[in-house]
Write a protein that holds these residues in place. Structure first.
Motif, PDB file in Angstrom:
ATOM      1  N   LEU A 186       0.822  -1.201   0.000  1.00  0.00           N
ATOM      2  CA  LEU A 186       0.000   0.000   0.000  1.00  0.00           C
ATOM      3  C   LEU A 186       0.860   1.257   0.000  1.00  0.00           C
ATOM      4  CD1 LEU A 186      -2.813   1.295   0.162  1.00  0.00           C
ATOM      5  CD2 LEU A 186      -2.669   1.060   2.647  1.00  0.00           C
ATOM      6  N   SER A 187       1.929   1.257   0.776  1.00  0.00           N
ATOM      7  CA  SER A 187       2.797   2.431   0.824  1.00  0.00           C
ATOM      8  C   SER A 187       3.520   2.652  -0.506  1.00  0.00           C
ATOM      9  CB  SER A 187       3.802   2.330   1.971  1.00  0.00           C
ATOM     10  OG  SER A 187       4.729   1.312   1.733  1.00  0.00           O
ATOM     11  N   TRP A 188       3.895   1.573  -1.186  1.00  0.00           N
ATOM     12  CA  TRP A 188       4.515   1.716  -2.508  1.00  0.00           C
ATOM     13  C   TRP A 188       3.533   2.316  -3.504  1.00  0.00           C
ATOM     14  CZ3 TRP A 188       9.371   1.995  -3.534  1.00  0.00           C
ATOM     15  CH2 TRP A 188      10.294   1.285  -2.801  1.00  0.00           C
ATOM     16  N   GLN A 189       2.278   1.887  -3.435  1.00  0.00           N
ATOM     17  CA  GLN A 189       1.270   2.450  -4.331  1.00  0.00           C
ATOM     18  C   GLN A 189       1.049   3.934  -4.057  1.00  0.00           C
ATOM     19  OE1 GLN A 189      -2.203   0.062  -3.773  1.00  0.00           O
ATOM     20  NE2 GLN A 189      -1.458  -1.604  -5.071  1.00  0.00           N
ATOM     21  N   ILE A 190       0.991   4.308  -2.799  1.00  0.00           N
ATOM     22  CA  ILE A 190       0.828   5.718  -2.436  1.00  0.00           C
ATOM     23  C   ILE A 190       2.018   6.523  -2.930  1.00  0.00           C
ATOM     24  CG2 ILE A 190       0.756   7.327  -0.488  1.00  0.00           C
ATOM     25  CD1 ILE A 190      -0.851   5.161   1.018  1.00  0.00           C
ATOM     26  N   GLN A 191       3.216   5.988  -2.752  1.00  0.00           N
ATOM     27  CA  GLN A 191       4.425   6.696  -3.170  1.00  0.00           C
ATOM     28  C   GLN A 191       4.429   6.926  -4.683  1.00  0.00           C
ATOM     29  OE1 GLN A 191       8.057   4.755  -2.097  1.00  0.00           O
ATOM     30  NE2 GLN A 191       9.338   6.422  -2.811  1.00  0.00           N
ATOM     31  N   ARG A 192       4.038   5.920  -5.444  1.00  0.00           N
ATOM     32  CA  ARG A 192       4.030   6.055  -6.907  1.00  0.00           C
ATOM     33  C   ARG A 192       2.961   7.029  -7.384  1.00  0.00           C
ATOM     34  NH1 ARG A 192       2.916   0.644  -8.380  1.00  0.00           N
ATOM     35  NH2 ARG A 192       3.901  -0.235  -6.576  1.00  0.00           N
ATOM     36  N   ARG A 193       1.759   6.929  -6.831  1.00  0.00           N
ATOM     37  CA  ARG A 193       0.651   7.758  -7.312  1.00  0.00           C
ATOM     38  C   ARG A 193       0.739   9.202  -6.838  1.00  0.00           C
ATOM     39  NH1 ARG A 193      -4.602   3.800  -7.036  1.00  0.00           N
ATOM     40  NH2 ARG A 193      -3.782   2.285  -8.498  1.00  0.00           N
ATOM     41  N   ARG A 194       1.170   9.419  -5.613  1.00  0.00           N
ATOM     42  CA  ARG A 194       1.212  10.772  -5.055  1.00  0.00           C
ATOM     43  C   ARG A 194       2.570  11.449  -5.229  1.00  0.00           C
ATOM     44  NH1 ARG A 194      -3.943  12.145  -4.657  1.00  0.00           N
ATOM     45  NH2 ARG A 194      -5.105  10.525  -3.607  1.00  0.00           N
ATOM     46  N   LYS A 195       3.550  10.682  -5.690  1.00  0.00           N
ATOM     47  CA  LYS A 195       4.908  11.198  -5.905  1.00  0.00           C
ATOM     48  C   LYS A 195       5.459  11.886  -4.650  1.00  0.00           C
ATOM     49  CE  LYS A 195       4.485  11.712 -10.859  1.00  0.00           C
ATOM     50  NZ  LYS A 195       3.127  11.382 -11.178  1.00  0.00           N
ATOM     51  N   CYS A 196       5.372  11.180  -3.529  1.00  0.00           N
ATOM     52  CA  CYS A 196       5.925  11.680  -2.279  1.00  0.00           C
ATOM     53  C   CYS A 196       7.055  10.757  -1.834  1.00  0.00           C
ATOM     54  CB  CYS A 196       4.849  11.779  -1.204  1.00  0.00           C
ATOM     55  SG  CYS A 196       4.018  10.248  -0.830  1.00  0.00           S
ATOM     56  N   ASN A 197       7.770  11.171  -0.786  1.00  0.00           N
ATOM     57  CA  ASN A 197       8.914  10.367  -0.348  1.00  0.00           C
ATOM     58  C   ASN A 197       8.451   9.111   0.405  1.00  0.00           C
ATOM     59  OD1 ASN A 197       8.193  11.304   2.150  1.00  0.00           O
ATOM     60  ND2 ASN A 197       9.928  12.669   2.374  1.00  0.00           N
ATOM     61  N   ARG A 198       9.377   8.240   0.661  1.00  0.00           N
ATOM     62  CA  ARG A 198       9.084   6.920   1.231  1.00  0.00           C
ATOM     63  C   ARG A 198       8.501   7.008   2.632  1.00  0.00           C
ATOM     64  NH1 ARG A 198       7.003   2.743   0.380  1.00  0.00           N
ATOM     65  NH2 ARG A 198       7.731   0.878   1.370  1.00  0.00           N
ATOM     66  N   SER A 199       9.039   7.859   3.467  1.00  0.00           N
ATOM     67  CA  SER A 199       8.556   7.929   4.847  1.00  0.00           C
ATOM     68  C   SER A 199       7.141   8.501   4.916  1.00  0.00           C
ATOM     69  CB  SER A 199       9.499   8.774   5.706  1.00  0.00           C
ATOM     70  OG  SER A 199       9.532  10.097   5.254  1.00  0.00           O
ATOM     71  N   LYS A 200       6.836   9.489   4.094  1.00  0.00           N
ATOM     72  CA  LYS A 200       5.495  10.067   4.092  1.00  0.00           C
ATOM     73  C   LYS A 200       4.462   9.058   3.591  1.00  0.00           C
ATOM     74  CE  LYS A 200       3.054  14.213   2.737  1.00  0.00           C
ATOM     75  NZ  LYS A 200       3.142  15.509   2.053  1.00  0.00           N
ATOM     76  N   SER A 201       4.813   8.286   2.582  1.00  0.00           N
ATOM     77  CA  SER A 201       3.880   7.286   2.070  1.00  0.00           C
ATOM     78  C   SER A 201       3.676   6.155   3.078  1.00  0.00           C
ATOM     79  CB  SER A 201       4.352   6.737   0.732  1.00  0.00           C
ATOM     80  OG  SER A 201       5.556   6.035   0.871  1.00  0.00           O
ATOM     81  N   LEU A 202       4.718   5.792   3.805  1.00  0.00           N
ATOM     82  CA  LEU A 202       4.583   4.744   4.819  1.00  0.00           C
ATOM     83  C   LEU A 202       3.703   5.212   5.975  1.00  0.00           C
ATOM     84  CD1 LEU A 202       5.467   1.890   5.404  1.00  0.00           C
ATOM     85  CD2 LEU A 202       7.458   2.782   6.574  1.00  0.00           C
ATOM     86  N   VAL A 203       3.833   6.466   6.375  1.00  0.00           N
ATOM     87  CA  VAL A 203       2.969   7.023   7.424  1.00  0.00           C
ATOM     88  C   VAL A 203       1.517   7.049   6.952  1.00  0.00           C
ATOM     89  CG1 VAL A 203       2.429   9.144   8.684  1.00  0.00           C
ATOM     90  CG2 VAL A 203       4.770   8.355   8.552  1.00  0.00           C
ATOM     91  N   SER A 204       1.303   7.422   5.707  1.00  0.00           N
ATOM     92  CA  SER A 204      -0.055   7.447   5.155  1.00  0.00           C
ATOM     93  C   SER A 204      -0.661   6.048   5.116  1.00  0.00           C
ATOM     94  CB  SER A 204      -0.043   8.028   3.748  1.00  0.00           C
ATOM     95  OG  SER A 204       0.421   9.341   3.759  1.00  0.00           O
ATOM     96  N   ALA A 205       0.113   5.078   4.687  1.00  0.00           N
ATOM     97  CA  ALA A 205      -0.374   3.693   4.641  1.00  0.00           C
ATOM     98  C   ALA A 205      -0.681   3.186   6.048  1.00  0.00           C
ATOM     99  CB  ALA A 205       0.655   2.799   3.964  1.00  0.00           C
ATOM    100  N   TRP A 206       0.152   3.529   7.003  1.00  0.00           N
ATOM    101  CA  TRP A 206      -0.057   3.105   8.385  1.00  0.00           C
ATOM    102  C   TRP A 206      -1.338   3.728   8.944  1.00  0.00           C
ATOM    103  CZ3 TRP A 206       1.183  -0.749  11.177  1.00  0.00           C
ATOM    104  CH2 TRP A 206       1.087  -0.706  12.560  1.00  0.00           C
TER     105      TRP A 206
END
Length: 66
Positions: free
Chosen positions: A12-32
């Motif tokens: 889920l965090s990888w998908q967020i990172q690809r679609r929203r073009k944000c950094n890894r830590s921000k996408s992992l926090v969003s997925a969490w």
């Protein structure tokens, strides 16, 4: 946390990172946050994508994200 839950969280965090073009830590926090608030997220998705007349009839307890 079980391995299966970790892999779903990472996917889920990888998908967020690809679609929203944000950094890894921000996408992992969003997925969490999505993972922890799964019941609230499902409720809002059902309300958003269901016609108004069906909102009261859908049992959100039987729905899950993962």
């Amino acid at each position: 946390m079980q391995q299966q839950h970790k892999s779903k969280l990472m996917r889920l965090s990888w998908q967020i990172q690809r679609r929203r073009k944000c950094n890894r830590s921000k996408s992992l926090v969003s997925a969490w946050a999505i993972y922890l608030n799964e019941d609230i997220t499902v409720y809002h998705l059902v309300r958003k994508h269901s016609p108004e007349r069906y909102t009261g009839r859908i049992d959100t307890h039987s729905l899950t994200l993962f």
